[in-house]
Design a protein around this motif. Structure first.
Motif, PDB file in Angstrom:
ATOM      1  N   VAL A 188     -28.894 132.965 -74.247  1.00 53.50           N
ATOM      2  CA  VAL A 188     -29.821 133.718 -75.100  1.00 53.50           C
ATOM      3  C   VAL A 188     -29.314 135.136 -75.307  1.00 53.50           C
ATOM      4  CG1 VAL A 188     -32.119 134.775 -75.162  1.00 53.50           C
ATOM      5  CG2 VAL A 188     -31.876 132.373 -74.564  1.00 53.50           C
ATOM      6  N   PHE A 189     -28.827 135.754 -74.246  1.00 54.34           N
ATOM      7  CA  PHE A 189     -28.304 137.113 -74.369  1.00 54.34           C
ATOM      8  C   PHE A 189     -27.128 137.138 -75.342  1.00 54.34           C
ATOM      9  CE2 PHE A 189     -25.706 140.744 -73.402  1.00 54.34           C
ATOM     10  CZ  PHE A 189     -26.608 141.748 -73.075  1.00 54.34           C
ATOM     11  N   PHE A 209     -35.388 141.889 -72.219  1.00 53.73           N
ATOM     12  CA  PHE A 209     -34.279 142.392 -71.422  1.00 53.73           C
ATOM     13  C   PHE A 209     -34.506 143.875 -71.142  1.00 53.73           C
ATOM     14  CE2 PHE A 209     -32.308 138.712 -73.485  1.00 53.73           C
ATOM     15  CZ  PHE A 209     -31.682 138.111 -72.392  1.00 53.73           C
ATOM     16  N   THR A 229     -31.410 142.513 -82.910  1.00 53.31           N
ATOM     17  CA  THR A 229     -31.529 141.330 -82.066  1.00 53.31           C
ATOM     18  C   THR A 229     -32.178 140.208 -82.866  1.00 53.31           C
ATOM     19  OG1 THR A 229     -33.654 142.104 -81.201  1.00 53.31           O
ATOM     20  CG2 THR A 229     -31.676 142.672 -79.944  1.00 53.31           C
ATOM     21  N   ASN A 243     -28.492 135.903 -79.112  1.00 50.56           N
ATOM     22  CA  ASN A 243     -29.560 136.658 -79.772  1.00 50.56           C
ATOM     23  C   ASN A 243     -29.443 138.163 -79.620  1.00 50.56           C
ATOM     24  OD1 ASN A 243     -30.483 134.156 -80.378  1.00 50.56           O
ATOM     25  ND2 ASN A 243     -32.399 134.301 -79.266  1.00 50.56           N
ATOM     26  N   VAL A 244     -28.730 138.612 -78.577  1.00 47.81           N
ATOM     27  CA  VAL A 244     -28.534 140.051 -78.416  1.00 47.81           C
ATOM     28  C   VAL A 244     -27.148 140.444 -78.914  1.00 47.81           C
ATOM     29  CG1 VAL A 244     -28.483 141.996 -76.794  1.00 47.81           C
ATOM     30  CG2 VAL A 244     -30.141 140.151 -76.471  1.00 47.81           C
ATOM     31  N   VAL A 251     -34.834 140.835 -66.588  1.00 39.23           N
ATOM     32  CA  VAL A 251     -35.242 139.932 -67.667  1.00 39.23           C
ATOM     33  C   VAL A 251     -36.546 139.258 -67.278  1.00 39.23           C
ATOM     34  CG1 VAL A 251     -33.819 138.066 -66.724  1.00 39.23           C
ATOM     35  CG2 VAL A 251     -34.516 137.984 -69.112  1.00 39.23           C
ATOM     36  N   HIS A 264     -36.941 135.685 -80.624  1.00 39.23           N
ATOM     37  CA  HIS A 264     -38.024 136.350 -79.906  1.00 39.23           C
ATOM     38  C   HIS A 264     -37.449 137.137 -78.725  1.00 39.23           C
ATOM     39  CE1 HIS A 264     -40.318 133.510 -82.320  1.00 39.23           C
ATOM     40  NE2 HIS A 264     -41.392 134.258 -82.080  1.00 39.23           N
ATOM     41  N   ILE A 265     -36.737 138.204 -79.076  1.00 45.78           N
ATOM     42  CA  ILE A 265     -36.103 139.066 -78.087  1.00 45.78           C
ATOM     43  C   ILE A 265     -36.723 140.456 -78.172  1.00 45.78           C
ATOM     44  CG2 ILE A 265     -33.954 140.167 -77.351  1.00 45.78           C
ATOM     45  CD1 ILE A 265     -34.022 137.184 -76.838  1.00 45.78           C
ATOM     46  N   TRP A 310     -41.692 135.486 -75.482  1.00 44.55           N
ATOM     47  CA  TRP A 310     -40.643 136.478 -75.705  1.00 44.55           C
ATOM     48  C   TRP A 310     -39.751 136.586 -74.474  1.00 44.55           C
ATOM     49  CZ3 TRP A 310     -39.838 139.656 -80.075  1.00 44.55           C
ATOM     50  CH2 TRP A 310     -40.785 139.488 -81.093  1.00 44.55           C
ATOM     51  N   VAL A 311     -38.460 136.810 -74.731  1.00 46.86           N
ATOM     52  CA  VAL A 311     -37.528 137.132 -73.650  1.00 46.86           C
ATOM     53  C   VAL A 311     -37.273 138.635 -73.714  1.00 46.86           C
ATOM     54  CG1 VAL A 311     -35.259 136.731 -72.636  1.00 46.86           C
ATOM     55  CG2 VAL A 311     -36.457 134.871 -73.823  1.00 46.86           C
TER      56      VAL A 311
END
Length: 215
Positions: free
Chosen positions: A121-122, A160, A136, A125-126, A151, A139-140, A157-158
């Protein structure tokens, strides 16, 4: 370039670094490795850590409302990829291998407790969101807190925590420096030398081209 000279790090010229890194090997003396690591730290501080620290400090205290997490995490992503290139002794990340590089970094680092899914995901999406869309994806959310975990997943939502990620990268880097001081870390040292020589060679090619254009 500054005043007609190319610098590998703010305090070290290309000519000086050529002498250092082309006479450096995994079995070189502690004195030679100390000089090489001084150059490396000077370069990495100027490119990454100083900027992260300045942005982090500005985002705290009276300026807390100015959330600079996006800019900081962008530097974090560049730093992660750079460190993995040093670990592997690569001039650059091979095409199509960026995701594997990030996955490997998170899997082997003792400072990140990311599951394979969170690491993915990082990266997707990041890192990819910032690189390709300047934002991003999915849902970050990014936070900047001394209290929150690195995290967390909440309401789909995730989130960070950029401060935690930044602090982990500082610790990661300092561990790397310490390992490079160890003469028993021959593979790690050899990969470091390979990467630094590629940086010096690239700068040297630019220097030759610049001087040729002046003739």
């Amino acid at each position: 370039m500054y005043e007609g000279k190319i610098y590998i790090a703010p305090n070290y010229t290309l000519s000086h670094c050529k002498d250092v890194f082309f006479n450096l090997s995994a079995s070189s003396t502690p004195e030679k490795w100390a000089e090489a690591l001084d150059i490396f730290q000077d370069r990495m501080n100027a490119r990454f850590f100083n900027g992260i620290e300045i942005l982090s400090q500005y985002g705290e205290g009276e300026h807390w409302e100015h959330n600079l997490s996006f800019s900081i995490i962008a530097l974090n992503c560049l730093l992660i990829e750079t460190l993995q290139q040093f670990y592997d002794g690569l001039e650059s990340t091979p095409p199509g291998q960026n995701g594997r590089a990030f996955s490997k970094f998170f899997r082997l680092s003792k400072h990140f407790d990311f599951s394979p899914d969170i690491a993915s995901v990082f990266y997707k999406n990041v890192r990819n969101g910032i690189l390709h869309q300047s934002e991003t994806k999915g849902h970050i959310a990014l936070s900047f807190s001394v209290f929150a975990p690195m995290v967390e997943i909440t309401n789909g939502w995730v989130v960070f925590n950029v401060k935690r990620v930044s602090d982990a990268l500082v610790n990661e880097f300092m561990d790397y420096i310490q390992r490079l001081r160890d003469p028993n870390e021959k593979e790690l040292r050899s990969n470091f030398v390979t990467k630094m020589r590629s940086i010096v060679n690239k700068a040297d090619d630019q220097d030759i081209s610049t001087n040729r254009n002046r003739l």
